[in-house]
Write a protein that holds these residues in place. Sequence first.
Motif, PDB file in Angstrom:
ATOM      1  N   GLN A  52       0.804  -1.220   0.000  1.00  0.00           N
ATOM      2  CA  GLN A  52       0.000   0.000   0.000  1.00  0.00           C
ATOM      3  C   GLN A  52       0.844   1.280   0.000  1.00  0.00           C
ATOM      4  O   GLN A  52       0.401   2.320  -0.450  1.00  0.00           O
ATOM      5  CB  GLN A  52      -0.902   0.015   1.256  1.00  0.00           C
ATOM      6  CG  GLN A  52      -1.901  -1.125   1.309  1.00  0.00           C
ATOM      7  CD  GLN A  52      -2.953  -1.035   0.207  1.00  0.00           C
ATOM      8  OE1 GLN A  52      -3.538   0.007  -0.025  1.00  0.00           O
ATOM      9  NE2 GLN A  52      -3.156  -2.145  -0.484  1.00  0.00           N
ATOM     10  N   TYR A  53       2.065   1.189   0.518  1.00  0.00           N
ATOM     11  CA  TYR A  53       2.769   2.446   0.818  1.00  0.00           C
ATOM     12  C   TYR A  53       3.406   3.109  -0.401  1.00  0.00           C
ATOM     13  O   TYR A  53       3.789   4.270  -0.344  1.00  0.00           O
ATOM     14  CB  TYR A  53       3.802   2.227   1.936  1.00  0.00           C
ATOM     15  CG  TYR A  53       5.056   1.504   1.495  1.00  0.00           C
ATOM     16  CD1 TYR A  53       6.249   2.196   1.324  1.00  0.00           C
ATOM     17  CD2 TYR A  53       5.061   0.136   1.229  1.00  0.00           C
ATOM     18  CE1 TYR A  53       7.397   1.552   0.911  1.00  0.00           C
ATOM     19  CE2 TYR A  53       6.195  -0.519   0.827  1.00  0.00           C
ATOM     20  CZ  TYR A  53       7.361   0.196   0.675  1.00  0.00           C
ATOM     21  OH  TYR A  53       8.490  -0.446   0.251  1.00  0.00           O
ATOM     22  N   ILE A  54       3.509   2.367  -1.526  1.00  0.00           N
ATOM     23  CA  ILE A  54       3.912   3.007  -2.783  1.00  0.00           C
ATOM     24  C   ILE A  54       2.636   3.067  -3.631  1.00  0.00           C
ATOM     25  O   ILE A  54       2.127   2.020  -4.061  1.00  0.00           O
ATOM     26  CB  ILE A  54       5.013   2.202  -3.500  1.00  0.00           C
ATOM     27  CG1 ILE A  54       6.271   2.124  -2.618  1.00  0.00           C
ATOM     28  CG2 ILE A  54       5.345   2.829  -4.860  1.00  0.00           C
ATOM     29  CD1 ILE A  54       7.398   1.264  -3.177  1.00  0.00           C
ATOM     30  N   PRO A  55       2.063   4.261  -3.843  1.00  0.00           N
ATOM     31  CA  PRO A  55       0.746   4.362  -4.461  1.00  0.00           C
ATOM     32  C   PRO A  55       0.591   3.520  -5.730  1.00  0.00           C
ATOM     33  O   PRO A  55      -0.400   2.807  -5.881  1.00  0.00           O
ATOM     34  CB  PRO A  55       0.596   5.859  -4.739  1.00  0.00           C
ATOM     35  CG  PRO A  55       1.450   6.498  -3.697  1.00  0.00           C
ATOM     36  CD  PRO A  55       2.597   5.566  -3.449  1.00  0.00           C
ATOM     37  N   ALA A  56       1.585   3.554  -6.625  1.00  0.00           N
ATOM     38  CA  ALA A  56       1.415   2.840  -7.907  1.00  0.00           C
ATOM     39  C   ALA A  56       1.366   1.324  -7.727  1.00  0.00           C
ATOM     40  O   ALA A  56       0.866   0.616  -8.595  1.00  0.00           O
ATOM     41  CB  ALA A  56       2.530   3.221  -8.875  1.00  0.00           C
ATOM     42  N   LEU A  57       1.868   0.813  -6.620  1.00  0.00           N
ATOM     43  CA  LEU A  57       1.820  -0.648  -6.408  1.00  0.00           C
ATOM     44  C   LEU A  57       0.440  -1.110  -5.950  1.00  0.00           C
ATOM     45  O   LEU A  57       0.116  -2.289  -6.023  1.00  0.00           O
ATOM     46  CB  LEU A  57       2.878  -1.100  -5.387  1.00  0.00           C
ATOM     47  CG  LEU A  57       4.346  -1.012  -5.811  1.00  0.00           C
ATOM     48  CD1 LEU A  57       5.252  -1.599  -4.722  1.00  0.00           C
ATOM     49  CD2 LEU A  57       4.613  -1.753  -7.127  1.00  0.00           C
ATOM     50  N   ARG A  58      -0.383  -0.170  -5.474  1.00  0.00           N
ATOM     51  CA  ARG A  58      -1.730  -0.529  -5.006  1.00  0.00           C
ATOM     52  C   ARG A  58      -2.600  -1.080  -6.133  1.00  0.00           C
ATOM     53  O   ARG A  58      -3.579  -1.752  -5.906  1.00  0.00           O
ATOM     54  CB  ARG A  58      -2.461   0.707  -4.443  1.00  0.00           C
ATOM     55  CG  ARG A  58      -1.949   1.110  -3.090  1.00  0.00           C
ATOM     56  CD  ARG A  58      -2.718   2.341  -2.601  1.00  0.00           C
ATOM     57  NE  ARG A  58      -1.862   3.120  -1.731  1.00  0.00           N
ATOM     58  CZ  ARG A  58      -1.911   4.430  -1.584  1.00  0.00           C
ATOM     59  NH1 ARG A  58      -2.813   5.141  -2.239  1.00  0.00           N
ATOM     60  NH2 ARG A  58      -1.092   5.037  -0.770  1.00  0.00           N
ATOM     61  N   GLU A  59      -2.244  -0.727  -7.366  1.00  0.00           N
ATOM     62  CA  GLU A  59      -3.047  -1.165  -8.507  1.00  0.00           C
ATOM     63  C   GLU A  59      -2.829  -2.630  -8.873  1.00  0.00           C
ATOM     64  O   GLU A  59      -3.537  -3.173  -9.716  1.00  0.00           O
ATOM     65  CB  GLU A  59      -2.694  -0.353  -9.758  1.00  0.00           C
ATOM     66  CG  GLU A  59      -2.101   1.004  -9.481  1.00  0.00           C
ATOM     67  CD  GLU A  59      -3.048   2.115  -9.778  1.00  0.00           C
ATOM     68  OE1 GLU A  59      -3.353   2.269 -10.944  1.00  0.00           O
ATOM     69  OE2 GLU A  59      -3.460   2.820  -8.816  1.00  0.00           O
ATOM     70  N   ALA A  60      -1.818  -3.271  -8.268  1.00  0.00           N
ATOM     71  CA  ALA A  60      -1.481  -4.654  -8.664  1.00  0.00           C
ATOM     72  C   ALA A  60      -2.659  -5.592  -8.402  1.00  0.00           C
ATOM     73  O   ALA A  60      -3.453  -5.367  -7.486  1.00  0.00           O
ATOM     74  CB  ALA A  60      -0.260  -5.125  -7.888  1.00  0.00           C
ATOM     75  N   ASP A  61      -2.750  -6.648  -9.235  1.00  0.00           N
ATOM     76  CA  ASP A  61      -3.821  -7.637  -9.096  1.00  0.00           C
ATOM     77  C   ASP A  61      -3.367  -8.718  -8.110  1.00  0.00           C
ATOM     78  O   ASP A  61      -2.441  -9.479  -8.402  1.00  0.00           O
ATOM     79  CB  ASP A  61      -4.100  -8.231 -10.486  1.00  0.00           C
ATOM     80  CG  ASP A  61      -5.162  -9.321 -10.446  1.00  0.00           C
ATOM     81  OD1 ASP A  61      -5.551  -9.734  -9.340  1.00  0.00           O
ATOM     82  OD2 ASP A  61      -5.586  -9.750 -11.533  1.00  0.00           O
ATOM     83  N   PRO A  62      -4.012  -8.813  -6.943  1.00  0.00           N
ATOM     84  CA  PRO A  62      -3.540  -9.757  -5.907  1.00  0.00           C
ATOM     85  C   PRO A  62      -3.724 -11.222  -6.275  1.00  0.00           C
ATOM     86  O   PRO A  62      -3.139 -12.101  -5.641  1.00  0.00           O
ATOM     87  CB  PRO A  62      -4.406  -9.407  -4.688  1.00  0.00           C
ATOM     88  CG  PRO A  62      -5.603  -8.716  -5.228  1.00  0.00           C
ATOM     89  CD  PRO A  62      -5.198  -8.058  -6.507  1.00  0.00           C
ATOM     90  N   ASP A  63      -4.539 -11.510  -7.303  1.00  0.00           N
ATOM     91  CA  ASP A  63      -4.806 -12.909  -7.664  1.00  0.00           C
ATOM     92  C   ASP A  63      -3.744 -13.533  -8.561  1.00  0.00           C
ATOM     93  O   ASP A  63      -3.720 -14.737  -8.757  1.00  0.00           O
ATOM     94  CB  ASP A  63      -6.159 -13.032  -8.387  1.00  0.00           C
ATOM     95  CG  ASP A  63      -7.292 -12.574  -7.485  1.00  0.00           C
ATOM     96  OD1 ASP A  63      -7.154 -12.720  -6.261  1.00  0.00           O
ATOM     97  OD2 ASP A  63      -8.280 -12.030  -8.013  1.00  0.00           O
ATOM     98  N   LYS A  64      -2.891 -12.697  -9.118  1.00  0.00           N
ATOM     99  CA  LYS A  64      -1.891 -13.240 -10.053  1.00  0.00           C
ATOM    100  C   LYS A  64      -0.854 -14.083  -9.315  1.00  0.00           C
ATOM    101  O   LYS A  64      -0.431 -13.747  -8.205  1.00  0.00           O
ATOM    102  CB  LYS A  64      -1.171 -12.091 -10.774  1.00  0.00           C
ATOM    103  CG  LYS A  64      -2.068 -11.299 -11.698  1.00  0.00           C
ATOM    104  CD  LYS A  64      -1.890 -11.760 -13.120  1.00  0.00           C
ATOM    105  CE  LYS A  64      -2.694 -10.981 -14.121  1.00  0.00           C
ATOM    106  NZ  LYS A  64      -4.134 -11.079 -13.998  1.00  0.00           N
ATOM    107  N   LEU A  65      -0.437 -15.159  -9.965  1.00  0.00           N
ATOM    108  CA  LEU A  65       0.609 -16.006  -9.392  1.00  0.00           C
ATOM    109  C   LEU A  65       1.379 -16.662 -10.534  1.00  0.00           C
ATOM    110  O   LEU A  65       0.767 -17.174 -11.483  1.00  0.00           O
ATOM    111  CB  LEU A  65      -0.014 -17.073  -8.478  1.00  0.00           C
ATOM    112  CG  LEU A  65       0.967 -17.919  -7.664  1.00  0.00           C
ATOM    113  CD1 LEU A  65       1.790 -17.054  -6.705  1.00  0.00           C
ATOM    114  CD2 LEU A  65       0.225 -18.996  -6.868  1.00  0.00           C
TER     115      LEU A  65
END
Length: 309
Positions: free
Chosen positions: A27-40
Motif C-alpha cells: 500500500q505504501y507506494i501508491p502505484a503498487l496498489r493497482e497490482a492484481d492480488p490474484d496473479k501467481l
Amino acid sequence: MQCESSQDLKNLVDEARIYTKEGQVAQYIPALREADPDKLAVAVYYPNGNCYAAGDVKHKMTLQSISKVISLALALMDRGEGFVFDYVGKEPTGDPFNSVIKLETISPSKPLNPMINAGALAVTHMLMGSSVEERFTRLLDFVKELTDKPTITYNKEIAQSEFETAELNRALCYFLKQHGVINEDVEELMELYTKQCAIEVDSVDLARIGCVFAMNGVDPRTGKQIIPANIARICKTFMVTCGMYNASGEFAIDVGIPAKSGVSGGVMGAVPNRCGIGIYGAALDDKGNSVAGLKLLEMMSRKYALSMF
Ligand SMILES: NC(=O)CC[C@H](N)C(=O)O
C-alpha cells in the motif's frame, strides 16, 4: 528429483493460488496498489538453458528489494569487498526492512546489512559513474546481461510514484549522511534508488538471474563469468541470512534456499549449483513477502528436495 515439466509447476501453482487471498498488495507506494492480488507465476531456470514456467508468467513486476542483491553485486565489483563492508555490515537485524531504529542504537552508526533499506541505500550510493544517469545505465546494463534481455527497462510511473512518497527512505538517507556513510545529494540518491527498484522483469527473467547466482556467477548461455564467484557467494549468503527480511530464519527452515523478495510480490531463488527460481504473487504477508509465493516455494522445496540444510 527435479522439476521437468511446466505441467508439474502448474499443479503447484493451482494448489498455492488460494493463498493469494490471505495477503494484501503493498500500500505504501501508491502505484503498487493497482497490482492484481490474484496473479501467481513461477519459473525455474536450469544452467543448460531449460526453463519451465506456469501461471501468469508474462506478468511483469518491478524488482523492488530484489534489486538490492544486484546492486550489491555491482557495488562489490566496482569497489571491492573491503570498501563496501567498511560502510555496511553483515548481520541480520530482525527488524522490518525500512526500520530506522538500529541506525540510532548501534555505534558507530552503520547499516547492519545490504538487504535492509538503509544498507541498500548505502550500496546504491557506491555505484560508480559520473551522474545518476550513468550509474543507472550501468545498473540497467548489468540487469540486461543477467537476464540476457536487451529490452529490459524500468517502470517510470512506479519509480515516480515511489520518488514522490519515499519520505522514510529520505529520512534514512539523511541519517546516513549525518554519520558519513553517504556523502551525495539525497534527492539524487533517491532518484537512482527508486529507478533501481522500478526495473521491470517477469518471472522467467527473475529465474534466469537466480540461475546466474546459483551457478556462482556464470552465464548459462555463454559460460561467461558475469559475476566473480566470490561475489556471487557473498550475495547468496546475504540472501540466506537477510533475504526475506525479518522472516529469513523461518524461511531458512521451511524452504532452505538463498532467496530475495520484494514488495512488488517477486521472489528470486538461487538453488546452489542447481537452478534459479522466479516467482510473482503480489499479495503480501505482514512482513512484505508474497504469501502464495512462499507457499509455492515451500511446496517446491519439499517436492524437489531443494533445501540446502
Ligand atoms: N521491501 C522492498 O521491496 C522495499 C523496496 C521499496 N522500493 C522501498 O524502498 O521501500
